[in-house]
Design an enzyme around this catalytic site. Structure first.
Site, PDB file in Angstrom:
ATOM      1  N   PRO A  22       0.799  -1.223   0.000  1.00  0.00           N
ATOM      2  CA  PRO A  22       0.000   0.000   0.000  1.00  0.00           C
ATOM      3  C   PRO A  22       0.835   1.278   0.000  1.00  0.00           C
ATOM      4  O   PRO A  22       1.885   1.336   0.637  1.00  0.00           O
ATOM      5  CB  PRO A  22      -0.813  -0.097   1.292  1.00  0.00           C
ATOM      6  CG  PRO A  22      -0.086  -1.081   2.137  1.00  0.00           C
ATOM      7  CD  PRO A  22       0.554  -2.050   1.184  1.00  0.00           C
ATOM      8  N   ASN A  23       0.342   2.239  -0.717  1.00  0.00           N
ATOM      9  CA  ASN A  23       0.893   3.605  -0.806  1.00  0.00           C
ATOM     10  C   ASN A  23       2.193   3.701  -1.598  1.00  0.00           C
ATOM     11  O   ASN A  23       2.698   4.801  -1.807  1.00  0.00           O
ATOM     12  CB  ASN A  23       1.082   4.221   0.600  1.00  0.00           C
ATOM     13  CG  ASN A  23      -0.239   4.321   1.328  1.00  0.00           C
ATOM     14  OD1 ASN A  23      -1.195   4.855   0.780  1.00  0.00           O
ATOM     15  ND2 ASN A  23      -0.323   3.771   2.526  1.00  0.00           N
ATOM     16  N   ARG A  30       4.860  11.104  -2.345  1.00  0.00           N
ATOM     17  CA  ARG A  30       4.641  10.797  -0.926  1.00  0.00           C
ATOM     18  C   ARG A  30       5.909  11.067  -0.115  1.00  0.00           C
ATOM     19  O   ARG A  30       6.946  10.452  -0.381  1.00  0.00           O
ATOM     20  CB  ARG A  30       4.289   9.303  -0.858  1.00  0.00           C
ATOM     21  CG  ARG A  30       4.221   8.732   0.495  1.00  0.00           C
ATOM     22  CD  ARG A  30       4.203   7.206   0.416  1.00  0.00           C
ATOM     23  NE  ARG A  30       3.987   6.660   1.733  1.00  0.00           N
ATOM     24  CZ  ARG A  30       4.267   5.424   2.074  1.00  0.00           C
ATOM     25  NH1 ARG A  30       4.761   4.577   1.189  1.00  0.00           N
ATOM     26  NH2 ARG A  30       4.047   5.017   3.297  1.00  0.00           N
ATOM     27  N   TYR A  35      11.061   9.030   1.275  1.00  0.00           N
ATOM     28  CA  TYR A  35      11.052   7.994   0.237  1.00  0.00           C
ATOM     29  C   TYR A  35      11.715   8.420  -1.071  1.00  0.00           C
ATOM     30  O   TYR A  35      11.812   7.601  -1.989  1.00  0.00           O
ATOM     31  CB  TYR A  35       9.605   7.551  -0.041  1.00  0.00           C
ATOM     32  CG  TYR A  35       8.949   6.937   1.182  1.00  0.00           C
ATOM     33  CD1 TYR A  35       9.416   5.736   1.705  1.00  0.00           C
ATOM     34  CD2 TYR A  35       7.883   7.564   1.827  1.00  0.00           C
ATOM     35  CE1 TYR A  35       8.833   5.176   2.830  1.00  0.00           C
ATOM     36  CE2 TYR A  35       7.294   7.007   2.950  1.00  0.00           C
ATOM     37  CZ  TYR A  35       7.778   5.819   3.445  1.00  0.00           C
ATOM     38  OH  TYR A  35       7.210   5.254   4.564  1.00  0.00           O
ATOM     39  N   ASN A  86       8.212  -5.389  -0.972  1.00  0.00           N
ATOM     40  CA  ASN A  86       8.102  -4.230  -0.087  1.00  0.00           C
ATOM     41  C   ASN A  86       6.628  -4.171   0.272  1.00  0.00           C
ATOM     42  O   ASN A  86       5.809  -3.697  -0.520  1.00  0.00           O
ATOM     43  CB  ASN A  86       8.564  -2.947  -0.774  1.00  0.00           C
ATOM     44  CG  ASN A  86       8.481  -1.759   0.191  1.00  0.00           C
ATOM     45  OD1 ASN A  86       7.924  -1.884   1.283  1.00  0.00           O
ATOM     46  ND2 ASN A  86       9.033  -0.628  -0.208  1.00  0.00           N
ATOM     47  N   ALA A  89       3.132  -0.668   4.735  1.00  0.00           N
ATOM     48  CA  ALA A  89       2.683  -0.724   6.137  1.00  0.00           C
ATOM     49  C   ALA A  89       2.208  -2.113   6.542  1.00  0.00           C
ATOM     50  O   ALA A  89       2.214  -2.441   7.743  1.00  0.00           O
ATOM     51  CB  ALA A  89       1.571   0.289   6.337  1.00  0.00           C
ATOM     52  N   ASP A  99       1.878 -15.696   6.340  1.00  0.00           N
ATOM     53  CA  ASP A  99       1.379 -17.048   6.018  1.00  0.00           C
ATOM     54  C   ASP A  99       1.487 -17.326   4.516  1.00  0.00           C
ATOM     55  O   ASP A  99       1.878 -18.416   4.098  1.00  0.00           O
ATOM     56  CB  ASP A  99      -0.081 -17.206   6.461  1.00  0.00           C
ATOM     57  CG  ASP A  99      -0.210 -17.312   7.977  1.00  0.00           C
ATOM     58  OD1 ASP A  99       0.828 -17.447   8.649  1.00  0.00           O
ATOM     59  OD2 ASP A  99      -1.348 -17.262   8.482  1.00  0.00           O
ATOM     60  N   GLU A 110      12.908  -9.222   1.612  1.00  0.00           N
ATOM     61  CA  GLU A 110      12.077  -8.097   2.075  1.00  0.00           C
ATOM     62  C   GLU A 110      12.868  -6.799   1.872  1.00  0.00           C
ATOM     63  O   GLU A 110      14.035  -6.720   2.266  1.00  0.00           O
ATOM     64  CB  GLU A 110      11.774  -8.315   3.561  1.00  0.00           C
ATOM     65  CG  GLU A 110      10.991  -7.203   4.200  1.00  0.00           C
ATOM     66  CD  GLU A 110      10.794  -7.430   5.706  1.00  0.00           C
ATOM     67  OE1 GLU A 110      10.996  -8.563   6.192  1.00  0.00           O
ATOM     68  OE2 GLU A 110      10.460  -6.453   6.390  1.00  0.00           O
ATOM     69  N   HIS A 112      12.801  -2.426   2.084  1.00  0.00           N
ATOM     70  CA  HIS A 112      12.189  -1.151   2.475  1.00  0.00           C
ATOM     71  C   HIS A 112      13.065  -0.024   1.951  1.00  0.00           C
ATOM     72  O   HIS A 112      14.295  -0.081   2.098  1.00  0.00           O
ATOM     73  CB  HIS A 112      12.056  -1.042   3.996  1.00  0.00           C
ATOM     74  CG  HIS A 112      11.211  -2.133   4.554  1.00  0.00           C
ATOM     75  ND1 HIS A 112       9.845  -2.122   4.436  1.00  0.00           N
ATOM     76  CD2 HIS A 112      11.548  -3.294   5.161  1.00  0.00           C
ATOM     77  CE1 HIS A 112       9.367  -3.235   4.970  1.00  0.00           C
ATOM     78  NE2 HIS A 112      10.380  -3.968   5.407  1.00  0.00           N
ATOM     79  N   SER A 114      13.059   3.050   3.099  1.00  0.00           N
ATOM     80  CA  SER A 114      13.569   3.798   4.254  1.00  0.00           C
ATOM     81  C   SER A 114      14.170   2.830   5.265  1.00  0.00           C
ATOM     82  O   SER A 114      13.888   1.634   5.238  1.00  0.00           O
ATOM     83  CB  SER A 114      12.427   4.588   4.899  1.00  0.00           C
ATOM     84  OG  SER A 114      11.447   3.690   5.405  1.00  0.00           O
ATOM     85  N   ARG A 119      13.119   4.861  12.382  1.00  0.00           N
ATOM     86  CA  ARG A 119      11.846   5.562  12.374  1.00  0.00           C
ATOM     87  C   ARG A 119      11.003   5.186  13.606  1.00  0.00           C
ATOM     88  O   ARG A 119      11.543   4.689  14.584  1.00  0.00           O
ATOM     89  CB  ARG A 119      11.122   5.279  11.050  1.00  0.00           C
ATOM     90  CG  ARG A 119      11.946   5.717   9.844  1.00  0.00           C
ATOM     91  CD  ARG A 119      11.233   5.468   8.538  1.00  0.00           C
ATOM     92  NE  ARG A 119       9.998   6.224   8.438  1.00  0.00           N
ATOM     93  CZ  ARG A 119       9.052   5.988   7.525  1.00  0.00           C
ATOM     94  NH1 ARG A 119       9.223   5.024   6.634  1.00  0.00           N
ATOM     95  NH2 ARG A 119       7.948   6.704   7.509  1.00  0.00           N
TER      96      ARG A 119
HETATM   97  C1  DQA Z   1       8.235   1.146   3.708  1.00  0.00           C
HETATM   98  C2  DQA Z   1       8.316   1.368   5.214  1.00  0.00           C
HETATM   99  C3  DQA Z   1       6.970   1.136   5.859  1.00  0.00           C
HETATM  100  O1  DQA Z   1       7.067   1.344   7.257  1.00  0.00           O
HETATM  101  C4  DQA Z   1       5.943   2.097   5.305  1.00  0.00           C
HETATM  102  O2  DQA Z   1       4.666   1.841   5.853  1.00  0.00           O
HETATM  103  C5  DQA Z   1       5.877   2.069   3.826  1.00  0.00           C
HETATM  104  C6  DQA Z   1       7.140   1.973   3.075  1.00  0.00           C
HETATM  105  C7  DQA Z   1       9.566   1.535   3.002  1.00  0.00           C
HETATM  106  O3  DQA Z   1       9.722   1.162   1.838  1.00  0.00           O
HETATM  107  O4  DQA Z   1      10.399   2.210   3.585  1.00  0.00           O
HETATM  108  O5  DQA Z   1       4.836   2.215   3.227  1.00  0.00           O
HETATM  109  O6  DQA Z   1       8.008  -0.211   3.461  1.00  0.00           O
END
Ligand code: DQA
Length: 300
Positions: A22-23, A30, A35, A86, A89, A99, A110, A112, A114, A119
């Protein structure tokens, strides 16, 4: 005797799924101070270029919906060779994604953008990390590229090992376009490390790092009590996550006692002490990939 296999290993023909939660569709707009200014389309472009360089296919997806992400991971079990995720949230909330990743039984990295550990405290915990072979955080979009590089190595390693297992040969030569790779496995007697040597035909300049020769054996390899890995796989030092390790440095062990487990081709293989002694050194970390002939422990 070397057998010629003029094909790429089958697992690596399936594309790697690069999945965004998401996002992440809002990248560029954003919170650019966190980011960056790159958009998700820029990240996709960079991933496709890196995947092409590594000889991997790639499928790129994003969803704001947890269930859609679960569906994509479920489908990946058949369609994809590995996952870069990624989860945004959902990383910090979703048992369903954990799962799904466990059920997919694919290597997953995995990522990220950031550094989540710098954080808010609620971002310090990831539900999905236990299903990942590794986690990359804080390196921006470069993290996706590093994840693809790590998966290329991992897929090549398991494909080579699968072909050797399938064919029961000690050595095979693979041709991929202009590139040839000879892969040999040690006999039980020699237990030498696997050699990935480019053959007479020159490797192209863009040859990925997966073709690099294996590291030279260390002094530990010459130790008479060296316990060497008989296969390529992933090491587990305890019988189950959260359980105590099989052995610690200083423990006395009996011949035949399990020292650790190596998972290869979805099979858990106990590695046992061949003689009684004391564990002098543990040279590998839990959940790490190992090569043929790599020294795991020293028993004195
Ligand atoms: C994120 C870090 C997460 O905490 C956040 O909710 C995101 C982006 C990152 O790529 O740094 O949406 O996964």
């Amino acid at each position: 005797m070397a057998a010629k296999a003029a094909r790429r290993p089958s697992a690596s023909k399936k594309p790697v799924l690069v999945l965004n939660g998401p996002n992440l569709n809002m990248l560029g707009k954003r919170q650019p101070e966190i980011y960056g200014r790159e958009t998700l389309a820029d990240v996709e472009k960079a991933c496709r270029a890196e995947a092409a360089r590594l000889g991997l296919g790639v499928e790129f997806a994003q969803s704001n919906h947890e269930g859609v992400l679960v569906d994509l991971i479920q489908a990946a079990r058949e369609k994809n060779s590995a996952i870069v995720i990624n989860a945004g949230a959902y990383t910090h909330t979703s048992v369903a994604l954990l799962d799904a990743l466990n059920a997919a039984e694919l290597p997953a990295v995995e990522v990220h953008l950031s550094n989540i550990y710098k954080r808010e405290a609620f971002r310090h915990h990831s539900y999905i990390s236990p299903a990942a072979v590794g986690v990359i955080a804080g390196l921006g979009s470069q993290g996706y590229l590093l994840a693809l590089q790590a998966l290329a190595r991992l897929l090549a390693r398991s494909s080579f090992s699968a072909i050797l297992d399938e064919t029961k040969l000690g050595e095979i030569e693979m041709a991929d376009g202009e590139r040839r790779i000879r892969v040999a496995r040690p006999t039980a007697a020699s237990a030498a490390p696997i050699a990935l040597a480019p053959a007479a035909v020159a490797a192209s300049a863009a040859a990925p790092s997966i073709l690099a020769p294996a590291a030279a054996p260390s002094d530990a390899a010459k130790h008479p009590g060296a316990v060497k890995s008989p296969m390529v796989g992933t090491v587990y030092l305890s019988p189950e996550p959260g359980k105590p390790v099989f052995v610690n440095v200083g423990d006395k062990v009996a011949a035949g006692q399990t020292l650790l487990i190596i998972e290869a081709m979805k099979t858990f293989n106990p590695i046992k002490a061949t003689k009684a002694g004391t564990i002098a050194q543990v040279l590998i970390e839990n959940a790490r990939p190992v090569e043929f002939g790599e020294v795991l422990m020293i028993v004195e």
